[in-house]
Motif scaffolding. Structure first.
Motif, short mmCIF file in Angstrom:
data_model
loop_
_atom_site.label_atom_id
_atom_site.label_comp_id
_atom_site.label_asym_id
_atom_site.label_seq_id
_atom_site.Cartn_x
_atom_site.Cartn_y
_atom_site.Cartn_z
N LYS A 1 -49.90 -30.23 -28.18
CA LYS A 1 -50.09 -29.95 -29.60
C LYS A 1 -49.14 -28.84 -30.01
O LYS A 1 -49.54 -27.70 -30.11
CB LYS A 1 -51.53 -29.48 -29.87
N PRO B 1 -47.23 -26.20 -32.09
CA PRO B 1 -47.54 -25.63 -33.41
C PRO B 1 -46.49 -26.05 -34.41
O PRO B 1 -45.36 -26.38 -34.05
CB PRO B 1 -47.49 -24.13 -33.15
N LYS B 2 -46.89 -26.03 -35.67
CA LYS B 2 -45.96 -26.46 -36.71
C LYS B 2 -44.81 -25.46 -36.84
O LYS B 2 -43.66 -25.83 -37.03
CB LYS B 2 -46.70 -26.58 -38.04
N LYS C 1 -46.05 -19.24 -38.88
CA LYS C 1 -46.98 -20.27 -38.41
C LYS C 1 -46.79 -21.57 -39.18
O LYS C 1 -47.38 -22.59 -38.84
CB LYS C 1 -48.42 -19.76 -38.56
N ILE C 2 -45.98 -21.51 -40.25
CA ILE C 2 -45.79 -22.70 -41.07
C ILE C 2 -44.52 -23.45 -40.67
O ILE C 2 -44.52 -24.65 -40.52
CB ILE C 2 -45.77 -22.33 -42.56
N SER C 3 -43.45 -22.70 -40.48
CA SER C 3 -42.21 -23.39 -40.12
C SER C 3 -41.34 -22.48 -39.26
O SER C 3 -41.53 -21.26 -39.24
CB SER C 3 -41.44 -23.78 -41.38
N ASN D 1 -37.81 -30.16 -28.05
CA ASN D 1 -37.95 -30.35 -29.48
C ASN D 1 -36.68 -29.99 -30.24
O ASN D 1 -36.53 -28.86 -30.69
CB ASN D 1 -39.10 -29.51 -30.04
#
Lengths: 324, 328
Positions: free
Chosen positions: B288, B290-291, B307-309, B36
């Motif tokens: 999946k 995580p974000k 957990k958001i970015s 990624n």
């Protein structure tokens, strides 16, 4: 002094391959005490797995135990019938193999595989069985919801934990672990080892732990035996072995590990490779690779395993001369 | 020449925002996010170690660079020249001449039907480096450089007659004959015996010094990475979380994951009681991702924003970068 749970005396195991006889284990003696964490280290092909397989009598058909005695709880395992052995496996001693995560049946639920093991050896009621398995899973930190899972739904580390839970299912007195964590990642390896150690202290079983990773072994075991070409060349409490290794092979092995902390410096491995075990070895098996060999002695006479200081045994002429 | 070595780092390979998504399954299609958005560069005469657990995408990165896989997106630069997505056969051959790979398993990476000389001879013939008698001279030189002495004795042996360490030396010789600029070494020592590992690493270090070869050294062994590499990149779930000079990353790990790796590695030299580690060991599900930060579910310091970015790289030392909100 704690009681010896396992005693191996002068064990020699030979494999017949074509018309050659390969001596995989040569005249090995050691004992494991109750609750002891006994580590065996060595390179591949040094006979450490053969030793484990002979203790539980699961050698392949072309292997033969030529001589020796394996005494477990005052019973000579080599004299027992296959039927008696079947009774004892899992219940008195169990084994965790290197790739045992692949030894789970892929088309059976995890739960059923553990049931099978327990039911064969005991007449627990279904209720107790459920309780027992839940307890086992909590020992190895797996959520009971995975009981209903099939092996492919679990990761490698979890499968290895399931196998360890199975090995502990019937409260064995001895668990043999043949490179149980080699195929796993460092973090999972460390966590599983921690768990094994805690369980051992809680449940009081003994462990024979086989690995090639000496740095790991000296950290976790009470006693370490170093094997080379089918023989134990050094045996000592692990702390003593780490501080004061005596055999040139042990010293070489210790130096072969790059350290994580401290200054970086160029190091060397051990040159050469282990001897061909299908030939008769005269003198010390490490002779060809040894930096401190004594010509005319080491290549003629096999050094016996002698006690140098308390509990520290070594098979090397460098030390036997001194003691004479 | 020497001055240039010291003052101006020459980049051999640079990758930018490399991603790889595998598609699996027939009816219920799934995507696996293996890599990624990875960026790093390797300088001349430098060894970059890529450290991570299995499944973190290390090998995929190497295979993309070797062009055994096509990246889903991202750019590869070889000596600051961008390598296009489509290469002609000739261009690909030229590219592979600069970048060679050594594989993990020395037992299956040599053809058992031919003497080992064949493995080293093939690249010379494919790349038309030499003809006739010259071929033998080149092979002999490569064998000797890789410590297979006397070369004549080893050249005509079959793979099964050699030990694991010797086979890995043959593999290194095979990579070496093309005089590559970069060797991608995918866990070259993990299948070897401990007493032989160091010798193979020393051979690679010698080749770096003498031939000026750079390496991407893929491993899961932090101590080994510390021994061989100049810089270390820590990879987790397809992302690089920390990158910097080896001594900085090892002595003063910044990212919580690097700290965990360091704790878990055996280090008997620091006393015989290992540190206790507590972590839930759920391996990230790559279908999946995580974000936010992939390590957040296991991280003891995780904050809601984790957990958001996932943050960009933050400089925490000389050439030392980390992707973690702790340092913001």
């Amino acid at each position: 002094m704690k009681k010896d749970i396992l005693k191996v005396e002068n064990l020699t195991v030979v494999y017949g391959v074509k018309d050659k006889a390969i001596s995989a284990v040569r005249d090995v003696s050691f004992s494991v005490k109750k609750g002891e964490f006994f580590g065996i280290a060595g390179e591949s092909g040094c006979g450490k797995s053969t030793l484990a397989f002979s203790i539980i009598r699961l050698l392949p058909p072309n292997a033969k135990i030529l001589s020796g005695k394996i005494v477990f709880n005052d019973k000579d395992l080599l004299k027992l019938s296959e039927r008696d052995l079947r009774e004892m496996r899992w219940k008195d001693f169990s084994i965790v193999f290197q790739s045992s995560m692949n030894s789970l049946n892929p088309v059976m639920k995890i739960k059923d595989q553990i049931y099978d093991t327990i039911i064969y050896h005991s007449d627990m009621s279904f209720q107790d069985l459920q309780e027992r398995i839940k307890k086992l899973f909590s020992y190895v930190n797996i959520s009971p919801k995975f009981l209903e899972a099939y092996p492919h739904q679990l990761s490698g580390g979890m499968k290895q934990r399931v196998i360890i839970a199975m090995a502990l299912a019937l409260n064995p007195k001895l668990v043999i672990m043949d490179e149980p964590t080699t195929a796993l990642d460092v973090v999972i390896q460390r966590v599983i080892l921690q768990e094994i150690d805690e369980l051992r202290k809680k449940l009081g079983f003994s462990v024979i732990f086989i690995t090639h990773d000496l740095s790991l072994l000296v950290e976790i075991s009470d006693t370490v035996a170093i094997m080379y070409a089918g023989k134990i060349v050094e045996k000592s409490p692990s702390k003593e072995l780490f501080i004061n290794p005596l055999h040139p092979y042990t010293i070489g092995l210790m130096r072969s590990f790059p350290t994580l902390t401290g200054k970086r410096k160029r190091m060397r491995g051990i040159p050469g490779h282990p001897p061909d075990l299908s030939r008769k070895i005269v003198g010390c098996a490490f002779f060809d690779r040894c930096p401190r060999r004594i010509e005319g002695l080491c290549d003629v006479k096999d050094p016996p395993l002698i006690e140098i200081s308390s509990q520290h045994f070594v098979a090397c002429h460098l030390y036997s001369k001194r003691s004479l | 020449m020497k001055e240039r070595d010291v003052f101006q780092k020459e980049t051999v390979l640079k990758v930018e925002n490399l991603t790889k998504v595998f598609r699996i399954g027939g009816i219920r299609k799934k995507k696996i996010y293996a890599v990624n958005g990875i960026s790093f560069e390797i300088n001349r005469k430098e060894i970059l170690a890529l450290v991570g657990e299995s499944g973190s995408g290390k090998t995929t990165v190497a295979k993309i660079i070797a062009r055994l896989y096509k990246p889903t997106s991202g750019k590869i630069f070889l000596e600051s020249k961008e390598i296009p997505d489509k290469l002609t056969k000739k261009e690909l051959l030229m590219y592979r001449r600069s970048i060679q790979m050594i594989f993990q398993d020395p037992f299956s990476s040599l053809n058992p039907l031919y003497p080992v000389r064949y493995a080293v001879e093939r690249p010379i013939k494919v790349h038309k480096l030499a003809k006739g008698k010259e071929i033998k001279t080149i092979i002999k030189k490569a064998f000797e450089e890789c410590g297979l002495i006397p070369a004549e004795k080893f050249m005509d042996r079959y793979p099964h007659e050699l030990s694991g360490g010797e086979r890995q030396r043959v593999n290194i010789a095979r990579a070496l004959v093309l005089k590559p600029k970069l060797i991608l070494a995918d866990e070259p020592t993990s299948m070897l015996d401990v007493s032989i590992r160091l010798d193979i690493m020393n051979l690679m270090l010698d080749l770096k010094e003498n031939e000026g070869i750079s390496y991407l050294f893929i491993t899961h062994d932090l101590a080994g990475a510390n021994y061989i590499s100049d810089r270390i990149a820590i990879m987790y779930s397809g992302c690089i979380l920390e990158i910097g000079p080896s001594s900085d990353v090892i002595d003063d790990p910044k990212h919580p994951y690097t700290q965990l790796l360091k704790k878990a590695a055996p280090k008997p030299e620091t006393g015989l009681r290992p540190e206790r580690i507590d972590t839930n060991v759920d391996i990230p599900d790559l279908t999946k991702p995580p974000k936010g930060c992939p390590f957040a579910p296991r991280c003891p310091f995780a904050q809601p924003e984790c957990k958001i970015s996932i943050p960009e790289f933050k400089k925490v030392g000389n050439d030392h970068f980390v992707r973690c909100y702790i340092y913001y």
